[in-house]
Structures are given as C-alpha cells and as structure tokens.
Design an enzyme around this catalytic site. Structure first.
Site, PDB file in Angstrom:
ATOM      1  N   ASP A 145      21.014  47.224  24.983  1.00  0.00           N
ATOM      2  CA  ASP A 145      21.103  45.906  25.623  1.00  0.00           C
ATOM      3  C   ASP A 145      20.838  44.788  24.619  1.00  0.00           C
ATOM      4  OD1 ASP A 145      21.678  44.300  27.779  1.00  0.00           O
ATOM      5  OD2 ASP A 145      19.619  44.246  28.530  1.00  0.00           O
ATOM      6  N   LYS A 147      21.531  41.484  22.953  1.00  0.00           N
ATOM      7  CA  LYS A 147      22.175  40.232  23.326  1.00  0.00           C
ATOM      8  C   LYS A 147      21.233  39.096  22.930  1.00  0.00           C
ATOM      9  CE  LYS A 147      20.435  40.731  28.072  1.00  0.00           C
ATOM     10  NZ  LYS A 147      20.820  40.853  29.492  1.00  0.00           N
ATOM     11  N   ASN A 150      17.671  38.881  24.214  1.00  0.00           N
ATOM     12  CA  ASN A 150      16.724  39.904  23.778  1.00  0.00           C
ATOM     13  C   ASN A 150      16.459  39.851  22.280  1.00  0.00           C
ATOM     14  OD1 ASN A 150      16.458  40.835  26.385  1.00  0.00           O
ATOM     15  ND2 ASN A 150      17.996  42.446  26.156  1.00  0.00           N
TER      16      ASN A 150
END
Length: 427
Positions: A145, A147, A150
C-alpha cells in the site's frame, strides 16, 4: 486532606510498558478503530506517536488478523526510512502501537498544498524509499500500500514508509488476493494472474510520477475505467513534461511503471534490481554511502512553525469525545472473552524496544533481528504512524490508510473489507 487521594499513581518503569508510562498530548489523527496522538515517555521525555485501536470495533469490522499481522511485522522491521515500532501493549479497551513521531507531514499533505514537487526532491525521496523497500523485500516483507499518504517526512525532510496493516510475508507462492489502494495497484494484481513483491516497485513509480507532475499516470472515472487504464493504457507524459522532469528521470519512471514484472526496475532477484536502480544516471547526485545515516541535507524541509496535519482532530477531541483516552488498570476477565478478543489478548504481545530484541514470528524467517536503532529524542522525531483501518481517511494527510482495501483471496488470514474508493482515485 483531600490532596492525598489525588496523588498520581507511581509508575513502575521496570515492569511491562503500559499507558501509565506516557503523557498524552495532542490528537493528530483519527480512524475507524481509534486515534493517533502525540505522547511523551515520562521517564525518557522522548516524544512518540501513539496509535490506538479499539478492540470492540476491531472485532466488529473483522480486522483482528490484520492488527496482529501488523504488530508482528513491525517488530521485525528496523530501518531508517521506515516508521519503527518502539512499544506495543494493550489494556481492556485498546491495542496500542507506539511509533516514531513524524513532525513533517505526509506527502499527500504537501502534494495537495504545493500541487507538485521539484524533480530533485522526488529523486531524494525515491532513493530513500527504494532503500526501505529493498530492506523489506530482503526480509520477505511486502508492503502492498505504498502511496503518498503512507510516506511521512521527519522535521528535517527525510522520507519514511508507514502503515503495514495490509503488509505481509511472502514466499515463492504467488498471491491472488486483491489488496491495496486501487490507483496505486500494479496491473498484475488487477488481472488476478498472481503477484509478488514486484508490486511495491510499481506503486513507488506511481507515487514518483504523481509527485513530479501533480497527477497520476493512469486514471479513470469508475473502478472499471481505472482498472482498464492501469492494465492497458500506454504510459503518457503531460504537456511540457520535460520542464518538470529530465530524460533520465522519465527513464526511471518508465522503468518502474513497466507492466512486465520481470523487466520492471527494482525487480531483479537477489537485490540486483535495487543495485541496477542505484546505478542509473538519474541517481548520480545521490550519495548512497551516506544516505541511510541521514547525513545528507534533504532538498525540502517542512515548515516547522506550522502544523503539518489537520488541527480539527484536536478540537474534536476536546469538544466531542465522550470517552477520552486515559490510562486504566487492567480488569480483564479472560473467561468471558470471545474467540476474537482472546486472540488479541494472546497474540498482541507486549514489546519494548529498549528491553527486547527484534524477532520474526514467521516460520520461514526465524532469525533473530537485533535492533540497532536508538530512541527518538524529543527534538528529532522521525516518523508518524498510519491509521489501523482500511477504509479511513484523515484530512490533510494525517491518519491514514486512506482507501486501501483487501479482499480475502486466500493469501493470508486477512480481513474482509468493503471497497471504499475516493473520487480522487479517479480524477
């Protein structure tokens, strides 16, 4: 006379870590299970980010396996460009992660404020994040995840990768379950032909493209349109792209956004892909020998005089919170626990980085990992945690596994999550 009953409870710093060890400071994020707030260790005076997860809500949303998975992965991880776990513990209501504090905001916050970032800034972040990604892959960990939400900046401007609640251990077996935030998913996830660690390099490429040009490389107004664009559309460059990005920079973006994982930058086995990336002319200004020691001066320094997060979380805490967080002595009666509550009680174990060695809980990677990191000082915080849930979204980039999702595809004991896609994923 009345003052005697108001004396603070003595804190046993030699015993297991509890919430009594910390002073609770401002709230900086919010999620479906709990909140993120700044805390200070009463003995060391170090500042940290406290992510706390309400157990009852966690059980209701079938997220117990993910919380335990994240807890176990974080104990194994210790890297200068990853948010590192310092303490873990629980009380009757919550599970607690105490992590390095981030003072500089996340890249979503800065991207929305600035529109785009200079190429040299993005190159610096890509170098730091590629170091973190390779460390994870060397330890058979896939993030899934990556992105801007993050990716967190410390107060000096170094980038850190956070939020491992859909991360997992990988082996030679290819995964089939759909996981991540759709706009950053690699095409092999969407085609459901099986995938592995190579997906993290694709996501890094999407992030780098978006940070430089202020838009994502593949877009669609619906899930189906977005999926088609990711899997079929040719990579296109915005008008006047060469004013924002050099030819070597475009070569790296194109290499990371290669649909064939065997040809994608970073993906050659035994770390050769990372070495190939390091040797690329685009990274010539990067001193890789001193990168991980953070000796280099980042090209972008966040404004330390401003809050790099949404201040409304703190106001909401003051005005609307009907059950404010406070340290409580445990009263748990395990005889009345549901199976899920018992699982959290038994498997969300206490961790104290000053007293314990880092280790792996996973059978195919049992080596003991000894931490070389030191505690963050109150003046040099290094990173900020993401929120525990898949379907949360904090404002201005503080909380935040925004619209990541995971559909149970047999790859591990994961939560079932509803698809919660934001319109921003499509524009």
């Amino acid at each position: 006379m009345g003052g005697v009953c108001c004396r603070p409870t003595p804190v046993d710093f030699d015993g297991d870590v509890t919430l009594f060890h910390f002073v609770l400071l401002r709230c900086v994020g919010k999620g479906a299970f709990g909140k993120v707030r700044v805390v200070q260790h009463k003995q060391t005076k170090d500042l940290y980010a406290l992510k706390y997860i309400n157990k009852a809500k966690c059980v209701k949303m079938k997220a117990v396996p993910n919380v335990i998975q994240e807890r176990r992965l974080l104990e194994e991880i210790d890297h200068p460009f990853v948010v590192n776990l310092r303490y873990a513990f629980q009380d009757d209501e919550n599970c607690f992660f105490v992590l390095d504090l981030m003072l500089g905001g996340d890249l979503r916050f800065h991207l929305e404020r600035l529109g785009s970032l200079e190429e040299e800034v993005v190159r610096f972040y890509v170098a730091q994040l590629s170091s973190a990604i390779q460390f994870l892959h060397d330890n058979n960990i896939m993030h899934r995840d990556i992105k801007p939400d993050n990716i967190l900046l410390d107060e000096r401007g170094n980038a850190h990768l956070t939020d491992f609640n859909i991360g997992l251990k990988f082996s030679e077996k290819r995964l089939m379950g759909v996981a991540g935030s759709m706009a950053y998913m690699a095409p092999e996830i969407l085609t459901k032909r099986g995938y592995s660690y190579q997906i993290d390099w694709w996501s890094l490429g999407v992030c780098a493209y978006e940070l430089i040009f202020g838009r994502r490389p593949f877009r669609g107004r619906t899930n189906n349109d977005l999926s088609y664009s990711i899997t079929k559309d040719p990579l296109k460059w915005p008008e006047e792209a060469e004013k924002k990005c050099s030819r070597p920079g475009m070569q790296v973006l194109k290499g990371l956004l290669e649909r064939d994982p065997t040809r994608r930058f970073g993906c050659k086995p035994q770390g050769e892909g990372f070495q190939e990336l390091r040797r690329h002319p685009w990274f010539k200004p990067i001193d890789w020998d001193t990168l991980e020691s953070k000796e280099q001066i980042p090209p972008f320094v966040p404004d330390g005089k401003k809050a790099n997060f949404d201040a409304s979380h703190e106001l909401e805490e003051l005005l609307l919170e009907d059950n404010p967080l406070k340290a409580k002595t445990r009263k748990a009666n395990q005889e009345n626990f549901s199976p899920e509550m018992r699982q959290m009680e038994e498997q969300f174990t206490t961790y104290d980085f000053k007293k314990m060695q880092r280790r792996s809980y996973f059978p195919h990677n049992q080596q003991q990992l000894i931490s070389t990191a030191t505690a963050t000082s109150s003046g040099m915080a290094s990173s900020r945690p993401g929120t525990p849930a898949h379907d949360l979204r904090g404002e201005n980039g503080v909380s935040i596994n925004g619209h990541s999702l995971e559909l149970n595809g047999g790859d591990h004991d994961a939560m079932r999550a509803e698809r919660m896609m934001n319109e921003k994923d499509y524009d």
